[in-house]
Design a protein around this motif. Structure first.
Motif: not given
Length: 735
Positions: A639, A643, A165-166, A169-170
């Motif tokens: 965050v 999300t 997930r991170i 996003t990045n």
């Protein structure tokens, strides 16, 4: 000598050549050391590594990191890595002539290179052309650096849902930058060095925006129009901003926040400290003590001034243009219960007690002032109100200090029973005089509340129309806010069980927060407003009900604006129950997915109120903080909101373009700033009120022109209190 060293040991290669020729181990550096060659390294005046030998040191550190640090390392600050870090630093000092003070830079660079190596392995070997995970075997060329167990652990971490997930996003954030960097592996430090050498300049550094522009010029040698636009804006700002301005010119031109420890447009290794950008020094305890003493002296002077002018109150009160002198209270002989009023700076009840209308009575062995009667003060309704005639014997100067003692009070400001003095407007508006010393609670409610309530209803229901019809300019004259509704509500509450622990309930229908419930209001909540204390969630929720009833529904704004419950969306719950918060916010957004709407989130961080205004269709988050912080102060908040918006995007039926789906825009609004530690809640409520009054879905970066100001005045804050009190009266007196 330095150039010879550089020529002997340095050979620049591209990333593709490095992959093709094998692992970089920097043998030339080690062999040079064995022959007694210790390489000199150089730094610019901002603390960045430059040539000669800057590239060589960077490559050498990368080789050491790949040999000494496992690729499964998730936290570069882990103390278990201290031994390996010490070995890396020791090897650097053996091969390079470097000062001990440069260790911090080298360790940060090592951490950056480790993350780069991990990203390279993941992208090169664990993903296919579409970005999907590939369960690849350990590459043979790295078997000397990575064990089979380490490789399996690395792959497992890359498949973890949290990491995925991170990473997504990045990757999404970096996939389509508005102003892409176009200088490859040449960092800002070496780019600046080459520019200065090319221009044969005697300067030691260049402005950040000049470097930023050059870094975005590709092989064509021509910068993009968007880049030139930002550069021109920087040039204009450089002529108008003070040299002491702490926010960088480039950040202002790009309209992005400054992050702690970062200098935008200067690259790795440059910090505010290295540029001598220092924050203001915090005052010492001695300085704070001196300031407090000065403030106390100023308060004492104001108090003496107030006491000196207190004797004029009676004269003001008897002015025929100010008070209905033809309608004086009828005070019977003897001792009667009474209410005590003041007329300056506005009419209000300040206390309750007993009036002693007895012939020949004295006050502390002295005769009473002309036009006054002797009263005993039992209850202080407005504790800090100045006595019209301060008591010399008891040293009492305020109503609170006079409780339990006798003072002189102007006769025309004493009301026996529940009788109230009125301003001279018309006889029709005068309150009928009661011949008895007591009246029913119902009569009190009708006498003190009805006229005020009807007028305030009219004012509030037309708030939006009034702003629009007048052009909503900030130059429109404002009436000075009074405390009539606060005083009225406070008087009424004393006749209820609220002061002894009772509660009122305010119904919050499903259209406000997405669920139906009864909001309880108790004495503590009322005192927050009456005493100008920090307001809690109960006051915030009930003021939102006021906005919903008076501004939104009557003007059809409920289809364009919405609220999220601050009791559900706050920093505490985000930390302890993020799934609950995420589900609630996503449900509200999905219930309104077919129309563009701006959602207000009154957000409490644990001791501070700020406002988030979210447009989920456009994926814009407006951030309004009366303390001037930015969203990086609360990373958990950002965050979660990001999300939710990503999940909202995925669940929507309407497809968005790739460019539109790649970024969630956070905008810090330059809103009015509070000047104390109390007003954040009132400012936050005012932000919502201003937005609804104008009915606009977009909040300008520098706030609305109609309401733009450095801070809200006391009258503007009091206006929020008056609206809340009037609404409480409507709901609980006339409902």
């Amino acid at each position: 000598m330095a150039d010879d060293q550089h020529e002997e040991v340095s050979k620049k290669v591209s990333a593709e050549e490095e992959i093709r020729r094998g692992i970089t181990v920097m043998r030339r550096v080690v062999q040079g050391r064995s022959r007694g060659i210790i390489l000199d390294v150089y730094w610019n005046n901002q603390g960045q590594l430059i040539e000669p030998n800057g590239h060589t040191l960077t490559s050498f550190i990368g080789a050491l990191v790949r040999n000494e640090i496992p690729i499964t390392c998730d936290d570069w600050r882990n103390k278990e890595l201290n031994e390996s870090k010490e070995k890396i630093w020791s090897e650097i000092k053996r091969c390079f002539n470097i000062e001990e003070e440069r260790r911090g830079f080298c360790m940060k660079l090592a951490g950056k290179l480790l993350r780069g190596f991990q990203t390279f392995l993941s992208s090169k070997f664990l993903k296919d052309a579409d970005g999907n995970f590939v369960d690849a075997e350990l590459p043979k060329k790295y078997e000397s650096l990575i064990s089979a167990e380490e490789w399996e652990a690395f792959k497992s971490k890359r498949q973890d849902p949290v990491f995925q997930r991170i990473s997504a996003t990045n990757r999404e954030r970096a996939s389509s930058p508005a102003y892409p960097y176009r200088k490859g592996r040449v960092g800002y430090g070496r780019l600046e060095q080459s520019m200065l050498q090319k221009e044969e300049s005697s300067e030691t550094s260049l402005p950040a925006h000049v470097l930023w522009k050059e870094a975005r010029v590709g092989k064509s040698g021509v910068p993009q129009e968007e880049v030139l636009h930002v550069y021109q804006k920087c040039e204009e700002l450089s002529q108008s901003l003070s040299p002491d301005d702490t926010k960088g010119i480039l950040s202002r031109a790009l309209d992005v926040p400054e992050y702690s420890g970062q200098v935008r447009g200067k690259g790795f290794g440059v910090t505010p400290t290295s540029l001598s950008i220092k924050k203001g020094k915090a005052p010492s305890n001695r300085e704070l003590h001196a300031r407090l003493e000065a403030m106390q002296a100023e308060l004492d002077a104001l108090r003496r001034e107030r006491e000196a002018s207190a004797s004029t109150v009676y004269r003001d009160a008897s002015d025929k243009n100010s008070i209905n002198c033809t309608f004086q209270p009828n005070i019977p002989e003897g001792i009667s219960h009474c209410q005590l009023y003041l007329s300056s700076p506005y009419y209000r009840m300040v206390g309750k007690g007993k009036v002693h209308n007895v012939s020949g009575v004295l006050l502390h062995t002295r005769e009473l002032p002309a036009g006054c009667l002797k009263v005993s003060v039992d209850i202080a309704v407005e504790p800090n109100a100045a006595l019209p005639y301060p008591s010399d014997d008891s040293d009492a100067t305020t109503v609170h200090e006079a409780v339990g003692s006798f003072v002189a009070w102007p006769t025309n400001l004493i009301c026996v029973g529940y009788e109230t003095p009125t301003k001279s407007k018309s006889k029709d508006n005068a309150i009928p005089r009661h011949t008895e010393s007591t009246v029913s609670r119902k009569e009190l409610q009708e006498n003190e509340v009805s006229n005020a309530s009807a007028q305030q209803k009219k004012e509030v229901s037309n708030a939006s129309a009034r702003v629009k019809s007048s052009g909503a300019k900030k130059t429109v004259a404002r009436k000075k806010t009074t405390t009539k509704y606060r005083s009225c509500l406070r008087t009424f509450l004393e006749m209820t069980d609220i002061p002894t622990g009772g509660v009122w309930t305010v119904h919050m229908e499903v259209g406000i927060f997405g669920f139906d419930y009864d909001q309880m209001i108790g004495n503590e909540d009322f005192m927050q407003v009456f005493s100008h204390e920090e307001i809690g969630v109960n006051v915030v929720n009930t003021y939102i009900r006021f906005l919903y009833d008076k501004l939104m529904r009557p003007n059809g704004l409920d289809v364009s604006f919405g609220f999220l419950a601050p009791a559900t969306v706050n920093l505490g719950l985000i930390s302890s129950r993020p799934d609950t918060v995420t589900e609630y916010v996503l449900r509200i957004l999905m219930d309104n997915k077919d129309a563009e709407k701006l959602f207000f989130i009154p957000f409490n961080t644990g001791g501070h109120w700020l406002l988030l205004a979210i447009n989920p269709i456009r994926e814009i988050v407006y951030y309004l903080d009366s303390l001037g912080n930015d969203w990086t102060t609360y990373p958990d908040m950002k965050v979660l909101i990001d999300t939710v918006l990503q999940a909202f995007r995925a669940q929507r039926d309407i497809q968005t373009s790739r460019r539109g789906a790649n970024s969630i825009t956070w905008i810090k609004v330059a809103c009015p700033q509070q000047r104390n530690q109390i007003d954040c809640g009132y400012f936050m409520l005012r932000f919502m009120r201003d937005t609804l009054a104008l009915g606009r879905l977009m909040i300008p970066t520098d706030y609305f022109e109609e309401f733009k100001c450095a801070f809200y005045t006391k009258d503007q804050v009091d206006e929020i209190k008056e609206e809340w009190c009037q609404f409480m009266i409507e709901l609980n007196v006339f409902s």
